[in-house]
Write an enzyme that holds these catalytic residues in place. Structure first.
Site, short mmCIF file in Angstrom:
data_model
loop_
_atom_site.label_atom_id
_atom_site.label_comp_id
_atom_site.label_asym_id
_atom_site.label_seq_id
_atom_site.Cartn_x
_atom_site.Cartn_y
_atom_site.Cartn_z
N ARG A 95 5.09 -3.48 -4.73
CA ARG A 95 6.01 -2.49 -5.29
C ARG A 95 7.46 -2.74 -4.87
O ARG A 95 8.23 -1.81 -4.64
CB ARG A 95 5.58 -1.07 -4.90
N SER A 97 0.48 6.71 -10.28
CA SER A 97 0.10 6.73 -8.87
C SER A 97 1.28 7.22 -8.04
O SER A 97 2.36 6.65 -8.08
CB SER A 97 -0.33 5.33 -8.42
N GLU A 136 5.52 6.55 -4.06
CA GLU A 136 5.76 5.42 -4.95
C GLU A 136 6.74 5.82 -6.04
O GLU A 136 7.43 4.98 -6.61
CB GLU A 136 4.44 4.94 -5.56
#
Length: 308
Positions: free
Chosen positions: A176, A226, A296
């Site tokens: 990420r 998510s 996230e």
């Protein structure tokens, strides 16, 4: 922010591609968020460079928007310019075993094009609800595959307003993360290097992964995907469930009962509700396990620091 900036932006993109006080809830998959002061849709890289240069000269903030997934915009909105990449950066073509795609395209669109051409490698991306630009920035991934596995190169706009092609191996693609944001680049497009395969096999794999998503993820509710990063050696959803937070709710923001790794909007959630749930989840898991869950989701606008 001056009235003069609006006039400059309007001259760059035209009257029909600039809006004032645009509700960001209309442009995020969470369906929450207050107004952006200006919302502009450049048609190409030259207009994009001119828009960003105008914002810099004015000293006002700006934000690059793709599909609005993985994004939480505050209820107060954003006192700057949101630059929409979804209208002017949508071309796609294939050449041999390569796919050339612009950053405003959805990953699902690119995956379908690859499938139609008989090119395999992007099946994992078919269900990720984001645009190519955001996927490169975050090195998006699912089901054991990531963007770095199929990216050959990326075309970017540098902070100096120059276009540059960067090989994937120079992007520092990790979990990420990438060098794109760190260096202030804006993704314009990318080249994927894929492998030939029978179309029916590619489509079958895409259908299989889509079924798995429907079964395991709360796709029936708005969300940002998510919500938390995966801590090394753990799964965020399991940590949240083990902490007794399944179904935990503040207002209409709730930890999904279907998959605890998702915070969902049950209909009328405020961004403040979503943030309060996220902070409470992170704090509770930390108190019980010593593991701090990191969001996230990217945030835009002002969120007070106090925790519930």
């Amino acid at each position: 922010m001056s009235r003069q900036l609006y006039d400059i932006l309007r001259d760059i993109v035209g009257e029909m591609r600039i809006r004032q006080d645009e509700p960001m809830k209309n442009h995020t998959t969470f369906r929450v968020g207050g107004p952006a002061r200006y919302f502009v849709s450049p048609a190409d890289a030259s207009e994009l460079a001119a828009v960003l240069d105008a914002c810099r000269r004015d000293g006002s903030p700006w934000f690059i928007l793709g599909n609005g997934s993985n994004l939480l915009v505050s209820d107060q909105g954003f006192p700057g310019t949101v630059v929409d990449m979804g209208r002017g950066f949508t071309s796609i073509r294939t050449e041999g075993e390569k796919v050339f795609a612009d950053s405003g395209l959805l990953l699902s669109q690119i995956a379908r094009k690859a499938c139609e051409t008989g090119l395999s490698g992007l099946e994992f991306a078919a269900g990720i609800p984001g645009s190519l630009g955001g996927a490169v920035v975050m090195n998006a991934g699912a089901y054991g595959s990531e963007m770095k596995d199929v990216l050959e190169s990326v075309r970017v706009l540098t902070p100096e307003g120059k276009e540059r092609r960067i090989p994937a191996e120079e992007l520092e693609l990790g979990y990420r993360t990438s060098a794109v944001q760190k260096n202030g680049y804006v993704v314009l497009g990318a080249v994927f290097s894929l492998k030939p395969a029978p179309r029916e096999e590619i489509r079958a794999r895409m259908d299989e992964l889509a079924a798995a998503r429907r079964e395991k993820q709360p796709l029936e509710y708005p969300s940002g995907g998510s919500t938390f990063k995966r801590p090394e050696g753990y799964f965020a959803g399991k940590l949240i469930q083990d902490a007794g937070l399944k179904g935990f709710r503040i207002g209409d923001a709730q930890v999904s009962e279907k998959h605890c790794g998702f915070v969902i909007n049950r209909g009328q959630a405020l961004a403040a509700d979503v943030m309060a749930v996220c902070r409470c989840v992170s704090d509770t898991v930390y108190r019980q396990t010593g593991i701090r869950l990191e969001m996230e989701l990217k945030t835009l606008g002002d969120f007070p620091e106090e925790r519930p």
